[in-house]
Design an enzyme around this catalytic site. Structure first.
Site, PDB file in Angstrom:
ATOM      1  N   HIS A 172       6.703 -13.294  -2.472  1.00  0.00           N
ATOM      2  CA  HIS A 172       7.640 -11.557  -3.403  1.00  0.00           C
ATOM      3  C   HIS A 172       8.758 -11.977  -3.597  1.00  0.00           C
ATOM      4  CE1 HIS A 172       8.763  -7.602  -4.006  1.00  0.00           C
ATOM      5  NE2 HIS A 172       8.797  -7.559  -2.405  1.00  0.00           N
TER       6      HIS A 172
ATOM      7  N   CYS B 118       2.583  -7.778  -6.559  1.00  0.00           N
ATOM      8  CA  CYS B 118       2.178  -8.758  -5.760  1.00  0.00           C
ATOM      9  C   CYS B 118       0.608  -9.587  -6.157  1.00  0.00           C
ATOM     10  CB  CYS B 118       2.502  -8.094  -4.105  1.00  0.00           C
ATOM     11  SG  CYS B 118       4.044  -8.659  -3.792  1.00  0.00           S
TER      12      CYS B 118
ATOM     13  N   HIS C 143      10.747 -12.346 -11.523  1.00  0.00           N
ATOM     14  CA  HIS C 143       9.755 -12.148 -12.541  1.00  0.00           C
ATOM     15  C   HIS C 143      11.034 -12.372 -13.932  1.00  0.00           C
ATOM     16  CE1 HIS C 143      11.130  -8.586 -11.748  1.00  0.00           C
ATOM     17  NE2 HIS C 143      11.928  -7.904 -13.491  1.00  0.00           N
TER      18      HIS C 143
ATOM     19  N   GLN D 159      11.166 -11.774 -18.038  1.00  0.00           N
ATOM     20  CA  GLN D 159      10.790 -10.810 -18.922  1.00  0.00           C
ATOM     21  C   GLN D 159      10.428 -11.430 -20.468  1.00  0.00           C
ATOM     22  OE1 GLN D 159      12.132  -6.653 -18.851  1.00  0.00           O
ATOM     23  NE2 GLN D 159      13.484  -6.996 -17.789  1.00  0.00           N
TER      24      GLN D 159
ATOM     25  N   ASN E 208      16.612 -11.689 -15.556  1.00  0.00           N
ATOM     26  CA  ASN E 208      17.667 -10.935 -15.153  1.00  0.00           C
ATOM     27  C   ASN E 208      17.555 -11.031 -13.557  1.00  0.00           C
ATOM     28  OD1 ASN E 208      18.686  -9.849 -17.077  1.00  0.00           O
ATOM     29  ND2 ASN E 208      17.348  -8.222 -17.303  1.00  0.00           N
TER      30      ASN E 208
HETATM   31 ZN    ZN Z   1       5.563  -8.557  -5.046  1.00  0.00          ZN
END
Ligand code: ZN
Ligand code: ZN
Ligand code: FE
Length: 336
Positions: free
Chosen positions: A91, A37, A144, A146, A131
């Site tokens: 988030h 965040c 997110h 990778q 993932n």
């Molecule tokens: Zn977050």
């Protein structure tokens, strides 16, 4: 302090590397505190998409080995990079919840990181992946991806390359351009098409709801996409993930992998594509890669792919309506 080792160990039977690392302890997060965040110690403020170093990477440029090689037991340093790309300051959510312009920034960032890491003389392959969901072991809900930069071409990509190259040599044509034509001709597994990209459940799917996204144009990597094509890929990602989340009425876990041309090989035959592997086979049942899949590398598919494509089309219709109700105007057309 405990030594940290990052090494590659060779499996002489399979002819492939295992990435071995010690001391990769869980980050000591305090409960409720999100590392991705805005305003966390690593992220700061004022960004929309952010690339971070993985704090406990499987591969690292200063990798140390725990032992020497012995005969066919080869050991090499686990040289490489592991990055985290935070896709949005929000988030929660999935790719379908991220504004299109932010998704384009995300794709540009993946392209930039790929090019940058490919410049390293020892890096052979850069693979972005995503993932999602606890079933796949992801506890951090903040969206997110990778990126792994590897000192070798990973086996799955090497196999794809071998077959693409052979087809290119024998038929004078790209295998994926050809598959795109076949999918359009047969039509029964097509899902969503915009100007730049085509999403479909492949004839040869291994996971029940596997979906591939192919670039309509013969390009090898993200960095070669035009601004319009980046918008189209962002749009495809938005629509496909919205489709998944409308399939069973809950946020569907999946793996998403970007297959791009390798760093050092002049692979003109390579065609950029994305692969989604969701792990569900029914609303409340997972498809396990189990004995036959792991022990024989032979997948079983417990339906006809065309039937599963029909289910996905119904979910796609609901997803498009939901996106439109939310004020989003899809750039392409669902196939029905
Ligand atoms: Zn977050
Ligand atoms: Zn092609
Ligand atoms: Fe692939």
């Amino acid at each position: 302090m405990e030594e940290i080792y990052n090494e590659l160990r060779w499996n002489p039977l399979l002819g492939s590397w295992i990435i071995v690392s010690s001391g990769r302890k869980r980050r000591p997060w305090r409960r409720g505190e999100c590392p991705f965040c805005p305003g966390s110690p690593e992220t700061g403020y004022g960004w929309e998409v952010l690339t971070l170093d993985n704090r406990y990477p499987a591969l690292r440029p200063d990798a140390k080995i725990s032992r020497e090689s012995n005969d066919v037991y080869k050991v090499e340093p686990g040289y490489g990079y592991c990055k985290v790309v935070v896709e949005t300051p929000m988030h929660e959510g999935d790719l379908c919840d991220i504004p299109l312009e932010t998704l384009v920034k995300y794709l540009r960032e993946l392209a930039r990181v790929t090019e940058e890491l490919c410049k390293d003389a020892s890096i052979q392959y850069v693979i972005p992946f995503r993932n999602k969901g606890e079933e796949i072991g992801v506890s951090l809900t903040h969206p997110h991806s990778q990126v792994y930069a590897l000192p070798f071409i990973p086996p799955r990509v090497a196999v794809e390359m071998r077959n693409m190259e052979k087809y290119w040599r024998d038929k004078g044509e790209c295998l994926l351009c050809h598959i795109l034509r076949l999918e359009r001709e047969e039509g029964s597994r097509l899902l969503y098409v915009n100007k730049g990209f085509t999403a479909f459940l492949p004839f040869f799917a291994m996971w029940p709801y596997e979906v591939h996204i192919y670039a309509n144009r013969h390009v090898g990597k993200l960095a070669e996409l035009s601004s319009e094509e980046l918008l189209d890929l962002a749009d495809s990602l938005k629509v496909v993930t919205a489709m998944y989340n409308n399939l069973f009425g809950f946020s569907l876990p999946y793996m998403l992998i970007f297959h791009q041309r390798p760093c050092k090989v002049e692979a003109e035959y390579f065609h950029l594509h994305l692969e989604f592997y969701p792990v569900h086979r029914e609303k409340d049942k997972l498809k396990y890669a189990a004995g036959i899949e792991w022990g024989a590398w032979t997948f079983t598919y417990d339906a006809l792919p065309e039937e599963k494509a029909c289910e996905l089309r119904a979910a796609l219709k609901r997803a498009i309506n939901a996106l439109k109700n939310g004020g989003y105007d899809p750039r392409g057309k669902p196939i029905s």
